[in-house]
Each structure stands twice: as structure tokens, then as C-alpha cells.
Design a protein around this motif. Structure first.
Motif, PDB file in Angstrom:
ATOM      1  N   ILE A  99     -18.398  -0.524  55.805  1.00  0.00           N
ATOM      2  CA  ILE A  99     -18.018   0.406  54.700  1.00  0.00           C
ATOM      3  C   ILE A  99     -17.357  -0.544  53.866  1.00  0.00           C
ATOM      4  CG2 ILE A  99     -16.552   2.270  54.319  1.00  0.00           C
ATOM      5  CD1 ILE A  99     -16.518   3.021  57.186  1.00  0.00           C
ATOM      6  N   ASP A 100     -18.020  -0.257  52.639  1.00  0.00           N
ATOM      7  CA  ASP A 100     -17.355  -0.907  51.218  1.00  0.00           C
ATOM      8  C   ASP A 100     -16.633   0.136  50.714  1.00  0.00           C
ATOM      9  OD1 ASP A 100     -18.962   1.162  50.175  1.00  0.00           O
ATOM     10  OD2 ASP A 100     -20.452  -0.410  49.311  1.00  0.00           O
ATOM     11  N   SER A 101     -15.936  -0.184  49.347  1.00  0.00           N
ATOM     12  CA  SER A 101     -14.681   0.593  48.855  1.00  0.00           C
ATOM     13  C   SER A 101     -15.627   2.057  48.538  1.00  0.00           C
ATOM     14  CB  SER A 101     -14.562  -0.045  47.585  1.00  0.00           C
ATOM     15  OG  SER A 101     -15.569  -0.118  46.523  1.00  0.00           O
ATOM     16  N   LEU A 102     -16.612   2.314  48.101  1.00  0.00           N
ATOM     17  CA  LEU A 102     -17.322   3.362  48.079  1.00  0.00           C
ATOM     18  C   LEU A 102     -17.444   4.309  49.279  1.00  0.00           C
ATOM     19  CD1 LEU A 102     -19.863   2.922  45.366  1.00  0.00           C
ATOM     20  CD2 LEU A 102     -17.795   3.935  45.007  1.00  0.00           C
ATOM     21  N   GLY A 103     -17.631   3.681  50.205  1.00  0.00           N
ATOM     22  CA  GLY A 103     -17.731   4.239  51.609  1.00  0.00           C
ATOM     23  C   GLY A 103     -16.321   4.766  52.270  1.00  0.00           C
ATOM     24  N   VAL A 104     -15.444   3.767  51.874  1.00  0.00           N
ATOM     25  CA  VAL A 104     -14.071   4.283  51.994  1.00  0.00           C
ATOM     26  C   VAL A 104     -13.718   5.579  51.378  1.00  0.00           C
ATOM     27  CG1 VAL A 104     -11.638   4.002  52.105  1.00  0.00           C
ATOM     28  CG2 VAL A 104     -13.289   2.080  52.749  1.00  0.00           C
ATOM     29  N   LEU A 105     -14.179   5.884  50.321  1.00  0.00           N
ATOM     30  CA  LEU A 105     -14.098   7.074  49.551  1.00  0.00           C
ATOM     31  C   LEU A 105     -14.847   8.302  50.102  1.00  0.00           C
ATOM     32  CD1 LEU A 105     -14.095   5.961  45.926  1.00  0.00           C
ATOM     33  CD2 LEU A 105     -12.024   6.618  47.359  1.00  0.00           C
ATOM     34  N   LYS A 106     -16.101   8.000  50.683  1.00  0.00           N
ATOM     35  CA  LYS A 106     -16.851   8.783  51.289  1.00  0.00           C
ATOM     36  C   LYS A 106     -16.128   9.368  52.324  1.00  0.00           C
ATOM     37  CE  LYS A 106     -21.696   9.824  52.092  1.00  0.00           C
ATOM     38  NZ  LYS A 106     -23.014   9.236  51.905  1.00  0.00           N
ATOM     39  N   PHE A 155     -11.777  17.587  58.796  1.00  0.00           N
ATOM     40  CA  PHE A 155     -10.480  18.022  59.528  1.00  0.00           C
ATOM     41  C   PHE A 155      -9.583  18.653  58.770  1.00  0.00           C
ATOM     42  CE2 PHE A 155     -12.181  14.094  61.378  1.00  0.00           C
ATOM     43  CZ  PHE A 155     -12.280  14.671  62.955  1.00  0.00           C
ATOM     44  N   ALA A 156      -9.915  19.324  57.609  1.00  0.00           N
ATOM     45  CA  ALA A 156      -8.973  20.057  56.783  1.00  0.00           C
ATOM     46  C   ALA A 156      -7.685  19.490  56.526  1.00  0.00           C
ATOM     47  CB  ALA A 156      -8.814  21.387  57.395  1.00  0.00           C
ATOM     48  N   LEU A 157      -7.607  18.018  56.212  1.00  0.00           N
ATOM     49  CA  LEU A 157      -6.446  17.456  56.128  1.00  0.00           C
ATOM     50  C   LEU A 157      -6.358  16.742  54.974  1.00  0.00           C
ATOM     51  CD1 LEU A 157      -6.400  15.375  59.568  1.00  0.00           C
ATOM     52  CD2 LEU A 157      -5.035  17.453  59.053  1.00  0.00           C
ATOM     53  N   PRO A 158      -5.058  17.084  54.052  1.00  0.00           N
ATOM     54  CA  PRO A 158      -5.092  16.400  52.933  1.00  0.00           C
ATOM     55  C   PRO A 158      -4.789  14.693  52.962  1.00  0.00           C
ATOM     56  CG  PRO A 158      -3.014  17.368  53.494  1.00  0.00           C
ATOM     57  CD  PRO A 158      -4.039  17.806  54.492  1.00  0.00           C
ATOM     58  N   VAL A 159      -5.229  14.197  52.071  1.00  0.00           N
ATOM     59  CA  VAL A 159      -5.011  12.664  52.050  1.00  0.00           C
ATOM     60  C   VAL A 159      -4.452  12.431  50.875  1.00  0.00           C
ATOM     61  CG1 VAL A 159      -6.015  10.223  52.412  1.00  0.00           C
ATOM     62  CG2 VAL A 159      -7.115  12.046  53.762  1.00  0.00           C
ATOM     63  N   ASP A 160      -3.187  11.987  50.772  1.00  0.00           N
ATOM     64  CA  ASP A 160      -2.413  11.575  49.431  1.00  0.00           C
ATOM     65  C   ASP A 160      -2.692  10.202  49.375  1.00  0.00           C
ATOM     66  OD1 ASP A 160      -1.541  14.041  49.531  1.00  0.00           O
ATOM     67  OD2 ASP A 160       0.332  13.568  51.101  1.00  0.00           O
ATOM     68  N   ASP A 161      -2.190   9.760  47.956  1.00  0.00           N
ATOM     69  CA  ASP A 161      -2.228   8.418  47.578  1.00  0.00           C
ATOM     70  C   ASP A 161      -1.710   7.463  48.493  1.00  0.00           C
ATOM     71  OD1 ASP A 161      -3.569   9.358  45.432  1.00  0.00           O
ATOM     72  OD2 ASP A 161      -2.047   9.408  43.840  1.00  0.00           O
ATOM     73  N   THR A 162      -0.476   7.982  49.102  1.00  0.00           N
ATOM     74  CA  THR A 162       0.226   7.005  49.992  1.00  0.00           C
ATOM     75  C   THR A 162      -0.349   6.538  51.289  1.00  0.00           C
ATOM     76  OG1 THR A 162       1.149   8.850  50.665  1.00  0.00           O
ATOM     77  CG2 THR A 162       2.658   7.747  49.031  1.00  0.00           C
ATOM     78  N   ASP A 163      -1.608   7.536  51.492  1.00  0.00           N
ATOM     79  CA  ASP A 163      -2.454   7.270  52.875  1.00  0.00           C
ATOM     80  C   ASP A 163      -3.453   6.239  52.551  1.00  0.00           C
ATOM     81  OD1 ASP A 163      -0.859   9.231  54.415  1.00  0.00           O
ATOM     82  OD2 ASP A 163      -2.147  10.789  53.241  1.00  0.00           O
ATOM     83  N   LEU A 164      -3.840   6.032  51.335  1.00  0.00           N
ATOM     84  CA  LEU A 164      -4.908   5.073  51.025  1.00  0.00           C
ATOM     85  C   LEU A 164      -4.964   3.766  51.359  1.00  0.00           C
ATOM     86  CD1 LEU A 164      -5.761   6.728  47.519  1.00  0.00           C
ATOM     87  CD2 LEU A 164      -6.718   7.364  50.024  1.00  0.00           C
ATOM     88  N   ASP A 165      -4.335   3.513  52.602  1.00  0.00           N
ATOM     89  CA  ASP A 165      -4.074   2.035  53.059  1.00  0.00           C
ATOM     90  C   ASP A 165      -5.493   1.793  53.781  1.00  0.00           C
ATOM     91  OD1 ASP A 165      -3.550  -0.240  54.604  1.00  0.00           O
ATOM     92  OD2 ASP A 165      -1.654   0.424  55.396  1.00  0.00           O
ATOM     93  N   PRO A 166      -6.098   0.777  53.330  1.00  0.00           N
ATOM     94  CA  PRO A 166      -7.262   0.306  54.280  1.00  0.00           C
ATOM     95  C   PRO A 166      -7.226   0.452  55.806  1.00  0.00           C
ATOM     96  CG  PRO A 166      -6.912  -0.950  52.220  1.00  0.00           C
ATOM     97  CD  PRO A 166      -5.735  -0.255  52.416  1.00  0.00           C
ATOM     98  N   ASN A 167      -6.056   0.086  56.207  1.00  0.00           N
ATOM     99  CA  ASN A 167      -5.785  -0.032  57.607  1.00  0.00           C
ATOM    100  C   ASN A 167      -6.073   1.195  58.385  1.00  0.00           C
ATOM    101  OD1 ASN A 167      -5.486  -2.699  57.743  1.00  0.00           O
ATOM    102  ND2 ASN A 167      -3.263  -2.722  56.937  1.00  0.00           N
ATOM    103  N   ASN A 168      -5.659   2.454  57.643  1.00  0.00           N
ATOM    104  CA  ASN A 168      -5.876   3.850  58.155  1.00  0.00           C
ATOM    105  C   ASN A 168      -7.452   4.248  58.444  1.00  0.00           C
ATOM    106  OD1 ASN A 168      -3.265   4.399  58.214  1.00  0.00           O
ATOM    107  ND2 ASN A 168      -3.265   5.367  56.035  1.00  0.00           N
ATOM    108  N   PHE A 169      -8.153   3.513  57.613  1.00  0.00           N
ATOM    109  CA  PHE A 169      -9.777   3.768  57.905  1.00  0.00           C
ATOM    110  C   PHE A 169     -10.502   2.461  58.340  1.00  0.00           C
ATOM    111  CE2 PHE A 169      -7.630   6.215  54.575  1.00  0.00           C
ATOM    112  CZ  PHE A 169      -7.839   7.308  55.136  1.00  0.00           C
TER     113      PHE A 169
END
Length: 90
Positions: A36-43, A52-66
Motif C-alpha cells: 500500500i502506498d500513500s494513495l492506497g492508505v487513503l483508499k 465499519f461506519a467509523l469516523p477517521v479523524d486527522d489525529t488517527d492518520l498515523d500510518p501505524n494504524n494501517f
């Protein structure tokens, strides 16, 4: 169907069409291996939000979460445990 199965199904359909769920290790580093590249992470993030009907906030955008199936599952589990009002800052 559990989260791990759903996550693997999405990753395989979108990024790894020649891999079976059994071949994709739960802890496989999807980012450093180039799956997965940066565009893949966005996808992936858009899919997590929608599926999953979950909001993903800016604070959640840590690559380690994905970074891996396990990390994505842990993020989803943790996110579901947080009340929506806490996520919205209210």
C-alpha cells in the motif's frame, strides 16, 4: 464475518489479487513492503470509514494504524470503544 477476514478480503481484492487470505499474514507490514502506498492508505481509510461506519479523524492518520491487518483491526476495535461524542470533541 470477523474484522480480520473483512480486512483481508478488502486488501486482497484491492491490492493483492494473486494472494490468498492464508498467505497474507496478519502482521505483514503492508507499508514498508510496498503493498500500500500513500494513495492506497487513503483508499483504505475511506473503506474503513464506510464499511465499519467509523469516523477517521486527522489525529488517527498515523500510518501505524494501517500498517498491518492486525493494526487495522486494533484501530477499528479501539475506535468502536470510543463514544462518538468523545471523537467529535464534545
Amino acid at each position: 464475518m470477523n474484522n480480520i477476514t473483512q480486512i483481508k478480503r478488502f486488501l486482497i481484492e484491492e491490492f493483492l489479487p494473486d494472494v490468498t487470505p492464508e498467505q497474507l499474514a496478519d502482521d505483514h507490514d503492508l507499508l514498508s513492503d510496498g503493498v500500500i502506498d500513500s494513495l492506497g492508505v487513503l483508499k483504505l481509510i475511506a473503506w474503513v470509514e464506510d464499511h465499519f461506519a467509523l469516523p477517521v479523524d486527522d489525529t488517527d492518520l498515523d500510518p501505524n494504524n494501517f500498517r498491518s491487518v492486525t493494526a487495522i483491526d486494533a484501530f477499528i476495535t479501539q475506535r468502536r470503544a470510543v463514544p462518538a461524542s468523545a471523537v467529535a470533541g464534545g
